[in-house]
Design an enzyme around this catalytic site. Structure first.
Site, PDB file in Angstrom:
ATOM      1  N   ASP A  98       3.242  27.620 -30.122  1.00 14.56           N
ATOM      2  CA  ASP A  98       2.394  26.483 -30.267  1.00 14.56           C
ATOM      3  C   ASP A  98       1.046  27.403 -30.802  1.00 14.56           C
ATOM      4  OD1 ASP A  98       0.501  24.615 -30.464  1.00 14.56           O
ATOM      5  OD2 ASP A  98       1.541  23.346 -29.218  1.00 14.56           O
ATOM      6  N   HIS A  99       0.616  27.349 -32.095  1.00 15.98           N
ATOM      7  CA  HIS A  99      -0.473  28.345 -32.460  1.00 15.98           C
ATOM      8  C   HIS A  99      -1.826  27.895 -32.019  1.00 15.98           C
ATOM      9  CE1 HIS A  99      -1.009  25.276 -35.719  1.00 15.98           C
ATOM     10  NE2 HIS A  99      -2.342  25.640 -35.679  1.00 15.98           N
ATOM     11  N   HIS A 128       0.563  20.069 -29.640  1.00 16.05           N
ATOM     12  CA  HIS A 128      -0.674  20.696 -29.666  1.00 16.05           C
ATOM     13  C   HIS A 128      -1.444  19.692 -28.702  1.00 16.05           C
ATOM     14  CE1 HIS A 128       0.436  23.022 -32.900  1.00 16.05           C
ATOM     15  NE2 HIS A 128       0.126  21.838 -34.022  1.00 16.05           N
TER      16      HIS A 128
END
Ligand code: NAP
Length: 486
Positions: free
Chosen positions: A178-179, A241
């Protein structure tokens, strides 16, 4: 300020989908920046793998162009770029067939070094690639796989995918990206909370009125329409996110900054979330703007689409720390500004010694993830000058770029940090399988409720901050959204 760069060990990184958008826009420009920073050892090899008929030279040209387009400002010259490209090879491979796999095994069977396989392909191929890596003898105990989002589209599919990957790899080998977790400020959330004595004693429902988490985008769905219309903001943004941000803000202090200690605490937060009452969720869909931007429905080519491009909701965490403090989550496309921000709104002082005319003032801690990463604490002071005790709120502002100089700004992009963590074998900033499943278990009933009730998202003006009902939801609770500011 000079940042310290510690080179990683020599590695082989295979990027399945090496010709794709993500590889060209993020992964390879990120690796190049790490190369320029001196973090990528000279013996490391990167192998782009996809079906396209390319040789090494053509692939290097493709990546040279990609770095020119997406690499940002480089403190690096052509000589560095050429040296980086020398470490890059291309392999024609079919994730669904047998072509290329014998050659890949040959490439990977050399000297002992770290092996990482990045699945930058459609999630439909994740299982097939994992299976073939095993079949061709590349799933040994030291190998790591990196899996992109989306990780499933509901609890059932996420479980299936977890089960499939677990057939071939141990949990300790699986890096679910999950960047958002790779962003400098997101990690700073943990540093601020657990590295300072100042905040933690106040970090609970006794002192905090509510917390807002906003991730606002100005862009529309662009050319992701086909994917997005099957997903919507809840699956695309909230389940991953926003939930990750919520976890980091709400979790108990882990005993150590190590992968399982941190992820255990995040999981407890997700499991303590109450189901969301439909009255406390607003879905929206953006309208066209001045003939310049198409409406959501036109953009996705579905005139009757019920998919949301905006969600606002009120979440509650049922535990000792947070009982009574709501968390408001909001995300959307075509909003008034691009901004990701967490706002912690503290309670009123128990008694005002300055009288009614001084007004109500609350401390507000804003943690900005993008743009202008930094932290601002609103402090109440006396308005300068004569005329009695009039109070005003002023910001104690710490914009990281100002406070730390250029090196302190987010020089390291989330992807490059996360890829280096994969090579180092550090899973702290990656989602564990049980975390992903718990997040789906919370979001699934919300999405199913919309489908059962055949709920149509509320329209909102492009360039606004979502449907009017989003503001109304807050006003019913006697609160206001923070203005979305660039
Ligand atoms: P993309 O542009 O469509 O690229 C897909 C890649 O997969 C191409 O390199 C394609 O190359 C390769 N490919 C397709 N079928 C293959 C097969 N059978 N065997 C081997 N390679 C195959 O997709 P993307 O945008 O890069 O996205 C990749 C992944 O990252 C997806 O899971 C996506 O959800 C995720 N993601 C992307 C972004 C983004 O910004 N793009 C952001 C977050 C997550 P060939 O056609 O040459 O085979």
């Amino acid at each position: 300020m000079v940042s310290r760069v510690i080179p990683v060990e020599v590695f082989d990184l295979v990027i399945f989908g090496g010709t794709g958008d993500l590889a060209r826009r993020k992964i390879l420009p990120g690796l190049f920046r790490r190369f320029c920073a001196g973090q990528m050892p000279s013996g490391a090899r990167i192998i782009g793998a996809a079906r396209s008929d390319l040789d090494d030279a053509a692939y290097r040209d493709m990546i040279r162009d990609a770095i020119a387009e997406f690499g940002g400002e480089q403190a690096c010259d052509d000589a560095h770029l050429s040296a980086f490209l020398e470490q890059l090879d291309y392999l024609k491979i079919d994730a669904r067939g047998e072509e290329g796999w014998a050659r890949l095994r040959e490439i990977m069977s050399g000297e002992d070094r770290i092996e990482a396989y990045y699945f930058s392909v459609s999630p439909a191929l994740f299982g097939e690639i994992a299976e073939r890596l095993k079949k061709w003898g590349m799933a040994d105990a030291d190998a790591r796989i990196v899996v992109e989002k989306p990780f499933g589209r509901n609890l059932e599919t996420a479980r299936d995918l977890n089960r499939t990957l677990a057939t071939y790899f141990d949990e300790g080998q699986i890096y679910r990206i999950d960047h958002y977790l790779g962003k400098e400020t997101v990690q700073n959330l943990m540093a601020v909370r657990f590295g300072n004595m100042l905040f933690e004693p106040l970090w609970n429902s006794q002192y905090i009125d509510h917390i807002q988490i906003t991730v606002a985008e100005t862009v529309g769905v662009g050319d992701r329409g086909e994917y997005y219309d099957k997903a919507g903001a809840m699956r695309d943004m909230v389940q991953n996110h926003l939930m990750q941000l919520l976890c980091l803000i709400a979790m108990e202090p882990p005993a150590r900054f190590d992968p399982d200690a941190v992820r255990d605490e995040k999981l407890k937060v997700i499991r303590a979330l109450d189901p969301v009452d439909p009255h406390h969720i607003v879905r929206g869909q953006y309208l066209a703007r001045d003939g310049t931007h198409p409406s959501y429905r036109d953009a996705v080519g579905e005139p009757r689409s019920h998919t949301e491009s905006f969600v606002a909701l009120r979440a509650r965490i049922s535990n000792w720390r947070w009982a009574g403090t709501p968390f408001y989550l909001r995300t959307g496309k075509r909003m008034s500004a691009r901004s990701s921000e967490i706002t912690v709104v503290f309670k009123d002082t128990p008694h005002s010694i300055f009288g009614a005319e001084a007004g109500n003032h609350r401390n507000v801690l804003s943690i900005r993830l993008q743009p202008n990463e930094g932290i601002t604490l609103g402090v109440t002071i006396k308005e300068p000058g004569p005329g009695g005790m009039r109070l005003i709120d002023v910001p104690l502002d710490m914009t990281f770029a100002d406070a730390l100089g250029e090196d302190g700004a987010d020089q390291v992009d989330a992807y490059e940090r996360l890829i280096m963590d994969v090579i180092r074998g550090n899973q702290t900033l990656f989602m564990r399988g049980d975390e992903v499943e718990a997040a789906w278990a919370w979001t699934d009933p919300i999405i199913e409720g919309w489908v059962t009730r055949n709920e149509v998202p509320k329209p909102y003006e492009s360039g606004s901050d979502g449907p009017i009902d989003s503001g109304n939801m807050m006003r019913r609770d006697g609160r206001e959204w923070r203005k979305v500011s660039p």
